[in-house]
Design a protein around this motif. Sequence first.
Motif, PDB file in Angstrom:
ATOM      1  N   ASP A 129      98.042  66.621 -23.809  1.00  0.00           N
ATOM      2  CA  ASP A 129      98.630  66.324 -22.499  1.00  0.00           C
ATOM      3  C   ASP A 129     100.045  66.854 -22.336  1.00  0.00           C
ATOM      4  O   ASP A 129     100.572  66.891 -21.219  1.00  0.00           O
ATOM      5  CB  ASP A 129      98.584  64.823 -22.206  1.00  0.00           C
ATOM      6  CG  ASP A 129      99.374  63.999 -23.219  1.00  0.00           C
ATOM      7  OD1 ASP A 129      99.767  64.545 -24.280  1.00  0.00           O
ATOM      8  OD2 ASP A 129      99.591  62.799 -22.959  1.00  0.00           O
ATOM      9  N   GLN A 130     100.685  67.280 -23.428  1.00  0.00           N
ATOM     10  CA  GLN A 130     102.033  67.837 -23.355  1.00  0.00           C
ATOM     11  C   GLN A 130     102.029  69.354 -23.129  1.00  0.00           C
ATOM     12  O   GLN A 130     103.080  69.944 -22.865  1.00  0.00           O
ATOM     13  CB  GLN A 130     102.800  67.522 -24.645  1.00  0.00           C
ATOM     14  CG  GLN A 130     103.011  66.037 -24.902  1.00  0.00           C
ATOM     15  CD  GLN A 130     103.811  65.386 -23.789  1.00  0.00           C
ATOM     16  OE1 GLN A 130     104.926  65.785 -23.481  1.00  0.00           O
ATOM     17  NE2 GLN A 130     103.220  64.366 -23.153  1.00  0.00           N
ATOM     18  N   LEU A 131     100.876  69.974 -23.228  1.00  0.00           N
ATOM     19  CA  LEU A 131     100.775  71.411 -23.024  1.00  0.00           C
ATOM     20  C   LEU A 131     100.819  71.743 -21.529  1.00  0.00           C
ATOM     21  O   LEU A 131     100.544  70.884 -20.689  1.00  0.00           O
ATOM     22  CB  LEU A 131      99.457  71.936 -23.619  1.00  0.00           C
ATOM     23  CG  LEU A 131      99.260  71.702 -25.121  1.00  0.00           C
ATOM     24  CD1 LEU A 131      97.857  72.157 -25.534  1.00  0.00           C
ATOM     25  CD2 LEU A 131     100.325  72.418 -25.936  1.00  0.00           C
ATOM     26  N   TYR A 177      85.866  64.493 -20.736  1.00  0.00           N
ATOM     27  CA  TYR A 177      86.512  64.659 -22.037  1.00  0.00           C
ATOM     28  C   TYR A 177      87.461  63.497 -22.308  1.00  0.00           C
ATOM     29  O   TYR A 177      88.199  63.043 -21.420  1.00  0.00           O
ATOM     30  CB  TYR A 177      87.295  65.972 -22.096  1.00  0.00           C
ATOM     31  CG  TYR A 177      86.445  67.184 -21.794  1.00  0.00           C
ATOM     32  CD1 TYR A 177      85.389  67.544 -22.612  1.00  0.00           C
ATOM     33  CD2 TYR A 177      86.697  67.975 -20.666  1.00  0.00           C
ATOM     34  CE1 TYR A 177      84.599  68.649 -22.329  1.00  0.00           C
ATOM     35  CE2 TYR A 177      85.919  69.076 -20.376  1.00  0.00           C
ATOM     36  CZ  TYR A 177      84.864  69.410 -21.211  1.00  0.00           C
ATOM     37  OH  TYR A 177      84.085  70.501 -20.919  1.00  0.00           O
ATOM     38  N   GLU A 178      87.471  63.035 -23.535  1.00  0.00           N
ATOM     39  CA  GLU A 178      88.397  61.980 -23.945  1.00  0.00           C
ATOM     40  C   GLU A 178      89.798  62.585 -24.032  1.00  0.00           C
ATOM     41  O   GLU A 178      90.024  63.515 -24.810  1.00  0.00           O
ATOM     42  CB  GLU A 178      87.981  61.404 -25.296  1.00  0.00           C
ATOM     43  CG  GLU A 178      88.853  60.278 -25.774  1.00  0.00           C
ATOM     44  CD  GLU A 178      88.446  59.760 -27.139  1.00  0.00           C
ATOM     45  OE1 GLU A 178      89.285  59.090 -27.790  1.00  0.00           O
ATOM     46  OE2 GLU A 178      87.304  60.044 -27.577  1.00  0.00           O
ATOM     47  N   PRO A 179      90.749  62.095 -23.231  1.00  0.00           N
ATOM     48  CA  PRO A 179      92.085  62.696 -23.211  1.00  0.00           C
ATOM     49  C   PRO A 179      92.712  62.776 -24.601  1.00  0.00           C
ATOM     50  O   PRO A 179      92.657  61.828 -25.387  1.00  0.00           O
ATOM     51  CB  PRO A 179      92.881  61.757 -22.298  1.00  0.00           C
ATOM     52  CG  PRO A 179      91.853  61.133 -21.418  1.00  0.00           C
ATOM     53  CD  PRO A 179      90.631  60.970 -22.282  1.00  0.00           C
ATOM     54  N   ASN A 180      93.276  63.957 -24.876  1.00  0.00           N
ATOM     55  CA  ASN A 180      93.980  64.245 -26.133  1.00  0.00           C
ATOM     56  C   ASN A 180      93.064  64.325 -27.350  1.00  0.00           C
ATOM     57  O   ASN A 180      93.526  64.696 -28.428  1.00  0.00           O
ATOM     58  CB  ASN A 180      95.094  63.230 -26.410  1.00  0.00           C
ATOM     59  CG  ASN A 180      96.271  63.407 -25.487  1.00  0.00           C
ATOM     60  OD1 ASN A 180      96.592  64.521 -25.094  1.00  0.00           O
ATOM     61  ND2 ASN A 180      96.900  62.305 -25.101  1.00  0.00           N
ATOM     62  N   PHE A 292      78.218  72.324 -21.923  1.00  0.00           N
ATOM     63  CA  PHE A 292      78.729  73.251 -22.917  1.00  0.00           C
ATOM     64  C   PHE A 292      79.314  72.447 -24.086  1.00  0.00           C
ATOM     65  O   PHE A 292      79.591  71.249 -23.950  1.00  0.00           O
ATOM     66  CB  PHE A 292      79.798  74.173 -22.308  1.00  0.00           C
ATOM     67  CG  PHE A 292      79.227  75.382 -21.629  1.00  0.00           C
ATOM     68  CD1 PHE A 292      78.917  76.522 -22.361  1.00  0.00           C
ATOM     69  CD2 PHE A 292      78.959  75.382 -20.266  1.00  0.00           C
ATOM     70  CE1 PHE A 292      78.374  77.637 -21.741  1.00  0.00           C
ATOM     71  CE2 PHE A 292      78.421  76.482 -19.639  1.00  0.00           C
ATOM     72  CZ  PHE A 292      78.125  77.623 -20.374  1.00  0.00           C
ATOM     73  N   PRO A 293      79.499  73.099 -25.231  1.00  0.00           N
ATOM     74  CA  PRO A 293      80.007  72.386 -26.406  1.00  0.00           C
ATOM     75  C   PRO A 293      81.387  71.780 -26.186  1.00  0.00           C
ATOM     76  O   PRO A 293      82.124  72.161 -25.264  1.00  0.00           O
ATOM     77  CB  PRO A 293      80.051  73.475 -27.488  1.00  0.00           C
ATOM     78  CG  PRO A 293      79.066  74.503 -27.030  1.00  0.00           C
ATOM     79  CD  PRO A 293      79.140  74.491 -25.537  1.00  0.00           C
ATOM     80  N   VAL A 294      81.725  70.843 -27.048  1.00  0.00           N
ATOM     81  CA  VAL A 294      82.987  70.122 -26.985  1.00  0.00           C
ATOM     82  C   VAL A 294      83.716  70.303 -28.311  1.00  0.00           C
ATOM     83  O   VAL A 294      83.112  70.204 -29.380  1.00  0.00           O
ATOM     84  CB  VAL A 294      82.744  68.616 -26.734  1.00  0.00           C
ATOM     85  CG1 VAL A 294      84.059  67.858 -26.682  1.00  0.00           C
ATOM     86  CG2 VAL A 294      81.954  68.415 -25.449  1.00  0.00           C
ATOM     87  N   ILE A 295      85.018  70.592 -28.231  1.00  0.00           N
ATOM     88  CA  ILE A 295      85.843  70.660 -29.442  1.00  0.00           C
ATOM     89  C   ILE A 295      86.509  69.302 -29.636  1.00  0.00           C
ATOM     90  O   ILE A 295      87.205  68.809 -28.744  1.00  0.00           O
ATOM     91  CB  ILE A 295      86.923  71.757 -29.339  1.00  0.00           C
ATOM     92  CG1 ILE A 295      86.269  73.135 -29.198  1.00  0.00           C
ATOM     93  CG2 ILE A 295      87.847  71.722 -30.556  1.00  0.00           C
ATOM     94  CD1 ILE A 295      87.273  74.262 -29.008  1.00  0.00           C
ATOM     95  N   ARG A 296      86.280  68.714 -30.783  1.00  0.00           N
ATOM     96  CA  ARG A 296      86.984  67.488 -31.160  1.00  0.00           C
ATOM     97  C   ARG A 296      88.334  67.887 -31.753  1.00  0.00           C
ATOM     98  O   ARG A 296      88.398  68.601 -32.753  1.00  0.00           O
ATOM     99  CB  ARG A 296      86.166  66.717 -32.194  1.00  0.00           C
ATOM    100  CG  ARG A 296      86.708  65.327 -32.527  1.00  0.00           C
ATOM    101  CD  ARG A 296      86.500  64.380 -31.379  1.00  0.00           C
ATOM    102  NE  ARG A 296      86.971  63.025 -31.709  1.00  0.00           N
ATOM    103  CZ  ARG A 296      87.007  62.020 -30.867  1.00  0.00           C
ATOM    104  NH1 ARG A 296      86.587  62.185 -29.621  1.00  0.00           N
ATOM    105  NH2 ARG A 296      87.441  60.832 -31.228  1.00  0.00           N
ATOM    106  N   VAL A 297      89.408  67.486 -31.083  1.00  0.00           N
ATOM    107  CA  VAL A 297      90.756  67.930 -31.458  1.00  0.00           C
ATOM    108  C   VAL A 297      91.278  67.107 -32.635  1.00  0.00           C
ATOM    109  O   VAL A 297      91.202  65.867 -32.634  1.00  0.00           O
ATOM    110  CB  VAL A 297      91.715  67.792 -30.264  1.00  0.00           C
ATOM    111  CG1 VAL A 297      93.141  68.155 -30.664  1.00  0.00           C
ATOM    112  CG2 VAL A 297      91.237  68.675 -29.108  1.00  0.00           C
ATOM    113  N   GLU A 298      91.816  67.809 -33.630  1.00  0.00           N
ATOM    114  CA  GLU A 298      92.439  67.134 -34.770  1.00  0.00           C
ATOM    115  C   GLU A 298      93.962  67.229 -34.704  1.00  0.00           C
ATOM    116  O   GLU A 298      94.669  66.232 -34.811  1.00  0.00           O
ATOM    117  CB  GLU A 298      91.915  67.736 -36.080  1.00  0.00           C
ATOM    118  CG  GLU A 298      90.435  67.458 -36.301  1.00  0.00           C
ATOM    119  CD  GLU A 298      89.912  68.050 -37.593  1.00  0.00           C
ATOM    120  OE1 GLU A 298      89.139  67.361 -38.285  1.00  0.00           O
ATOM    121  OE2 GLU A 298      90.274  69.207 -37.906  1.00  0.00           O
ATOM    122  N   LYS A 299      94.472  68.452 -34.541  1.00  0.00           N
ATOM    123  CA  LYS A 299      95.924  68.651 -34.505  1.00  0.00           C
ATOM    124  C   LYS A 299      96.275  69.656 -33.408  1.00  0.00           C
ATOM    125  O   LYS A 299      95.488  70.543 -33.069  1.00  0.00           O
ATOM    126  CB  LYS A 299      96.446  69.197 -35.841  1.00  0.00           C
ATOM    127  CG  LYS A 299      96.241  68.281 -37.040  1.00  0.00           C
ATOM    128  CD  LYS A 299      97.286  67.162 -37.058  1.00  0.00           C
ATOM    129  CE  LYS A 299      97.194  66.370 -38.355  1.00  0.00           C
ATOM    130  NZ  LYS A 299      98.202  65.284 -38.406  1.00  0.00           N
TER     131      LYS A 299
END
Length: 615
Positions: A129-131, A177-180, A292-299
């Motif tokens: 969310d800071q991007l 999408y789950e935020p962040n 479409f696919p989802v990227i689970r964000v780690e960092k």
Amino acid sequence: MGYRTLRQCLSDLEASKQLVRIEEPIDPYLEAAEIQRRVFRAGGPAIYFASVKGCRFPMVSNLFGTMERLRYLFRDTLRAMERLVRLAVDPADALRRPRLHLATPWHAWHVRPKLVRRGPVLAHETTIDQLPHLKSWPDDGGAYITLPQVYTEDPDRPGLVGSNLGMYRIQLSGGDYEPNREVGIHYQIHRGIAAHHAAAIRRGEKLRVNVFVGGAPAMTVAAVMPLPEGMSELAFAGVLGGHRVPMIHRPGELPIYAEADFCITGYIEPKRELLEGPFGDHLGYYSLRHPFPVIRVEKVYHRDRPVWPFTVVGRPPQEDTMFARLIHELTGPVLPKAIPGLHAVHAVDAAGVHPLVLAIGSERYVPYEHRRRPAELLTLANAILGYGQLSLAKYLVIVAREDNPELEVDNVAEVFRHVLERIDWRRDVHFQTCTTIDTLDYSGEGLNRGSKVVLAATGPGSRILPVAIDSRIKIPGHLGFRDPRVCLPGILVVQGPPFRPDATGADPAVERFCAAYHRHDAINSFPLIVVVDDSPFAAATLNNFLWTTFTRSNPATDIYGIESFTVAKHWGCHGSLVIDARSKPHHAPPLVEDPEVTRRVDALGARGGPLHGII
């Protein structure tokens, strides 16, 4: 030689007066994107947005907005890149022209990525969310990364050698999408990441993904390059950038590009999808919501003083047109070597790239005086439609070089003139049905589903093309057709009634139009007729004609003919070929700018504004 960081590039562009800074706060919601579109159309400089509303990171656009600037960015390495491409395609070239390749071993050293333990990109952590949350078009489903470099490795043979660096759009917000914690990824078929994802699904594993933003300009170009299978994008970036690409290697993790400005790390879970989109795309329409696919964000990492580069896609030409031109310059020698007998190929940007491809080949095996119909051209057409991303071509027009050795494949108007002077609609129309087309093309039967047609022309000219409407030509106004316009020699654009589907989803209007004529009627002096919603618009410019005709028609369902027939499963017509290029209910909506945002950008270009004299 070459820039190692984005900041280094921007400083050089500013010093050479090829970059303009805007200190006034700019909104990433629609405003920044419209500025980019206007500056690109004006052939303007790169634009540095020093103050971005709601975000602490600056942005930059139009880095690649002109061919002059592209050649400037890679002025020390372009010739070396061309030599290495030529050598990869034809190793014997080094024996024929050894002096040309004297420096090749030095440049080849840059092919190998450099493994490092740490890098500037890991200096800081942040959250999604800071991007910068860039939204380009009013009905976009959220904010997107528009110049991502998406890195994956082959699960069956992990490592840099089996890696893929591609440009696949990343949705940062909106949707479910789950935020962040989650972001969307949209990739088209026939892309490198698709094979990696399929392998991960087969193995029941997560596919690890790193998304880089920024860094050396060569990395952005490498991500968009349609390289032959087995050729590494990191190797390409190394040669084009003039240095080995530094990749941070940590045990058990996917390598990270050390000089990136930002990096999102994460993984794609097998078989998990969410709705992605809508998104204003390069055909000039919205691509709609699809799973479409989802990227689970780690960092989420970033370097000190990072800059967020972006572009905008929409109805061509846009900045990605410059990528296409550079790609053509660099890889021009590849196809003729890979497909003997082929001389040149041109994917027409104004038509959306994949919807229309022009090609020049040879009829080498039949003496010219005995040639009556395309032969080798059809073999070449099949090879083109089986080659990489050219397999997504929808209309493929191919001609014989022997008929006009001076014909240039990128002179679209002349290619059409050449084709229409000699094509025989009774034999030279060849369909492929129930096949794949561009994911972003909604003219077919569904996502990725549609048809193709090959139009092959050879031999001497057989007709003189009209450039004006003969008074004997009568348009069936009682059927709702009117306002015929000549677009190009031999091409008549006719305004038809709005598309009204019957119970089967078809509209018989164009079929009735064709039935109103016979093969000897005057209208057949125009070998190609296109039915559109707005004939003054479609005929006003060549680009309007190309965009309307080839983004709004599916060959198998939208090609008709006067006195058409089918014999032994071959379709042809005795009179004019007719294409129905009207908007249909299943088509995606076209892109339209927000009037209020347009007024704000107008003010920025007025006297005293930061963009005065630029837009």
